[in-house]
Design a protein around this motif. Structure first.
Motif, PDB file in Angstrom:
ATOM      1  N   ILE A 259      16.895  -6.689   0.399  1.00 31.44           N
ATOM      2  CA  ILE A 259      15.569  -6.405  -0.175  1.00 31.44           C
ATOM      3  C   ILE A 259      15.222  -4.935   0.041  1.00 31.44           C
ATOM      4  O   ILE A 259      14.767  -4.249  -0.882  1.00 31.44           O
ATOM      5  N   THR A 260      15.454  -4.435   1.242  1.00 32.36           N
ATOM      6  CA  THR A 260      15.150  -3.032   1.555  1.00 32.36           C
ATOM      7  C   THR A 260      15.964  -2.091   0.668  1.00 32.36           C
ATOM      8  O   THR A 260      15.437  -1.098   0.158  1.00 32.36           O
ATOM      9  N   GLN A 261      17.235  -2.402   0.454  1.00 37.77           N
ATOM     10  CA  GLN A 261      18.078  -1.573  -0.419  1.00 37.77           C
ATOM     11  C   GLN A 261      17.574  -1.576  -1.853  1.00 37.77           C
ATOM     12  O   GLN A 261      17.556  -0.540  -2.518  1.00 37.77           O
ATOM     13  N   VAL A 262      17.171  -2.746  -2.334  1.00 35.45           N
ATOM     14  CA  VAL A 262      16.669  -2.846  -3.714  1.00 35.45           C
ATOM     15  C   VAL A 262      15.373  -2.055  -3.859  1.00 35.45           C
ATOM     16  O   VAL A 262      15.196  -1.312  -4.831  1.00 35.45           O
ATOM     17  N   VAL A 263      14.466  -2.192  -2.909  1.00 32.14           N
ATOM     18  CA  VAL A 263      13.204  -1.448  -2.958  1.00 32.14           C
ATOM     19  C   VAL A 263      13.485   0.052  -2.926  1.00 32.14           C
ATOM     20  O   VAL A 263      12.886   0.824  -3.676  1.00 32.14           O
ATOM     21  N   ASP A 264      14.418   0.482  -2.088  1.00 31.58           N
ATOM     22  CA  ASP A 264      14.791   1.891  -2.007  1.00 31.58           C
ATOM     23  C   ASP A 264      15.364   2.371  -3.340  1.00 31.58           C
ATOM     24  O   ASP A 264      15.026   3.452  -3.820  1.00 31.58           O
ATOM     25  N   PHE A 265      16.208   1.555  -3.954  1.00 28.31           N
ATOM     26  CA  PHE A 265      16.792   1.900  -5.257  1.00 28.31           C
ATOM     27  C   PHE A 265      15.708   2.029  -6.330  1.00 28.31           C
ATOM     28  O   PHE A 265      15.681   2.989  -7.085  1.00 28.31           O
ATOM     29  N   ILE A 266      14.807   1.050  -6.377  1.00 28.88           N
ATOM     30  CA  ILE A 266      13.755   1.030  -7.393  1.00 28.88           C
ATOM     31  C   ILE A 266      12.821   2.232  -7.249  1.00 28.88           C
ATOM     32  O   ILE A 266      12.352   2.784  -8.238  1.00 28.88           O
ATOM     33  N   THR A 267      12.566   2.641  -6.016  1.00 31.07           N
ATOM     34  CA  THR A 267      11.621   3.743  -5.772  1.00 31.07           C
ATOM     35  C   THR A 267      12.328   5.090  -5.646  1.00 31.07           C
ATOM     36  O   THR A 267      11.719   6.067  -5.205  1.00 31.07           O
ATOM     37  N   ASN A 268      13.594   5.144  -6.022  1.00 29.43           N
ATOM     38  CA  ASN A 268      14.366   6.393  -5.972  1.00 29.43           C
ATOM     39  C   ASN A 268      14.343   7.042  -4.586  1.00 29.43           C
ATOM     40  O   ASN A 268      14.115   8.238  -4.445  1.00 29.43           O
ATOM     41  N   GLY A 269      14.543   6.218  -3.562  1.00 30.60           N
ATOM     42  CA  GLY A 269      14.625   6.733  -2.205  1.00 30.60           C
ATOM     43  C   GLY A 269      13.297   6.977  -1.524  1.00 30.60           C
ATOM     44  O   GLY A 269      13.257   7.519  -0.434  1.00 30.60           O
ATOM     45  N   GLU A 270      12.218   6.600  -2.168  1.00 31.14           N
ATOM     46  CA  GLU A 270      10.897   6.792  -1.573  1.00 31.14           C
ATOM     47  C   GLU A 270      10.264   5.441  -1.249  1.00 31.14           C
ATOM     48  O   GLU A 270       9.073   5.220  -1.458  1.00 31.14           O
ATOM     49  N   ALA A 271      11.082   4.553  -0.714  1.00 28.99           N
ATOM     50  CA  ALA A 271      10.647   3.179  -0.465  1.00 28.99           C
ATOM     51  C   ALA A 271       9.639   3.104   0.669  1.00 28.99           C
ATOM     52  O   ALA A 271       9.782   3.776   1.681  1.00 28.99           O
TER      53      ALA A 271
ATOM     54  N   ASP B  25       0.876  -1.163   0.000  1.00 27.79           N
ATOM     55  CA  ASP B  25       0.000   0.000   0.000  1.00 27.79           C
ATOM     56  C   ASP B  25       0.919   1.220   0.000  1.00 27.79           C
ATOM     57  O   ASP B  25       2.118   1.082  -0.250  1.00 27.79           O
ATOM     58  N   GLU B  26       0.404   2.382   0.285  1.00 25.04           N
ATOM     59  CA  GLU B  26       1.219   3.596   0.202  1.00 25.04           C
ATOM     60  C   GLU B  26       2.401   3.581   1.158  1.00 25.04           C
ATOM     61  O   GLU B  26       3.449   4.143   0.866  1.00 25.04           O
ATOM     62  N   ASP B  27       2.227   2.954   2.333  1.00 26.80           N
ATOM     63  CA  ASP B  27       3.233   3.049   3.376  1.00 26.80           C
ATOM     64  C   ASP B  27       4.099   1.815   3.560  1.00 26.80           C
ATOM     65  O   ASP B  27       5.102   1.876   4.273  1.00 26.80           O
ATOM     66  N   SER B  28       3.706   0.684   2.976  1.00 27.88           N
ATOM     67  CA  SER B  28       4.455  -0.540   3.270  1.00 27.88           C
ATOM     68  C   SER B  28       4.407  -1.547   2.125  1.00 27.88           C
ATOM     69  O   SER B  28       3.492  -1.547   1.316  1.00 27.88           O
ATOM     70  N   LEU B  29       5.425  -2.380   2.110  1.00 33.38           N
ATOM     71  CA  LEU B  29       5.479  -3.555   1.249  1.00 33.38           C
ATOM     72  C   LEU B  29       5.562  -4.734   2.212  1.00 33.38           C
ATOM     73  O   LEU B  29       6.550  -4.884   2.931  1.00 33.38           O
ATOM     74  N   THR B  30       4.498  -5.522   2.266  1.00 31.92           N
ATOM     75  CA  THR B  30       4.460  -6.665   3.168  1.00 31.92           C
ATOM     76  C   THR B  30       4.803  -7.912   2.376  1.00 31.92           C
ATOM     77  O   THR B  30       4.195  -8.189   1.347  1.00 31.92           O
ATOM     78  N   LEU B  31       5.796  -8.641   2.874  1.00 26.69           N
ATOM     79  CA  LEU B  31       6.217  -9.893   2.258  1.00 26.69           C
ATOM     80  C   LEU B  31       5.779 -11.030   3.162  1.00 26.69           C
ATOM     81  O   LEU B  31       6.066 -11.028   4.359  1.00 26.69           O
ATOM     82  N   TYR B  32       5.072 -11.977   2.592  1.00 27.17           N
ATOM     83  CA  TYR B  32       4.546 -13.117   3.340  1.00 27.17           C
ATOM     84  C   TYR B  32       5.411 -14.344   3.073  1.00 27.17           C
ATOM     85  O   TYR B  32       5.576 -14.758   1.930  1.00 27.17           O
ATOM     86  N   ALA B  33       5.950 -14.897   4.149  1.00 30.23           N
ATOM     87  CA  ALA B  33       6.737 -16.123   4.079  1.00 30.23           C
ATOM     88  C   ALA B  33       5.828 -17.302   4.415  1.00 30.23           C
ATOM     89  O   ALA B  33       4.907 -17.173   5.214  1.00 30.23           O
ATOM     90  N   PRO B  34       6.087 -18.468   3.807  1.00 28.41           N
ATOM     91  CA  PRO B  34       5.203 -19.612   4.031  1.00 28.41           C
ATOM     92  C   PRO B  34       5.269 -20.195   5.447  1.00 28.41           C
ATOM     93  O   PRO B  34       4.331 -20.849   5.881  1.00 28.41           O
TER      94      PRO B  34
END
Length: 90
Positions: free
Chosen positions: A60-72, A35-44
């Motif tokens: 994972i956090t670094q990649v998400v930050d990179f992809i979103t140009n620092g607005e992760a 959603d706007e504030d979070s990326l929730t990853l579900y593990a089995p």
């Protein structure tokens, strides 16, 4: 924001960066919802959650930050699964 574009971009990046066995064992089984504030990853299960948290959450956090140009969004790990989101009928 739909979870698919952000998580799929993250998966593509991680697939190139991680050894094939690690990617398919630990990362690929994760399900995502955002959603706007979070990326929730579900593990089995708890074991996978703990392993991902200890070994891959920072990356994972670094990649998400990179992809979103620092607005992760905040990356959250949970046990479970995220089913399909119901489509609203017109």
């Amino acid at each position: 924001m739909s979870s698919l574009p952000l998580w799929n971009s993250c998966l593509e990046y991680l697939e190139k960066e991680l050894p094939n066995l690690e990617y398919h064992t630990w990362i690929r089984p994760l399900q995502a919802h955002s959603d706007e504030d979070s990326l929730t990853l579900y593990a089995p299960n708890r074991f996978v959650l703990s392993w991902v948290e200890d070994n891959f959450l920072g990356q994972i956090t670094q990649v998400v930050d990179f992809i979103t140009n620092g607005e992760a969004p905040k990356v959250i790990l949970k046990i479970g699964s995220h089913g399909a989101i119901p489509v609203e009928q017109p």
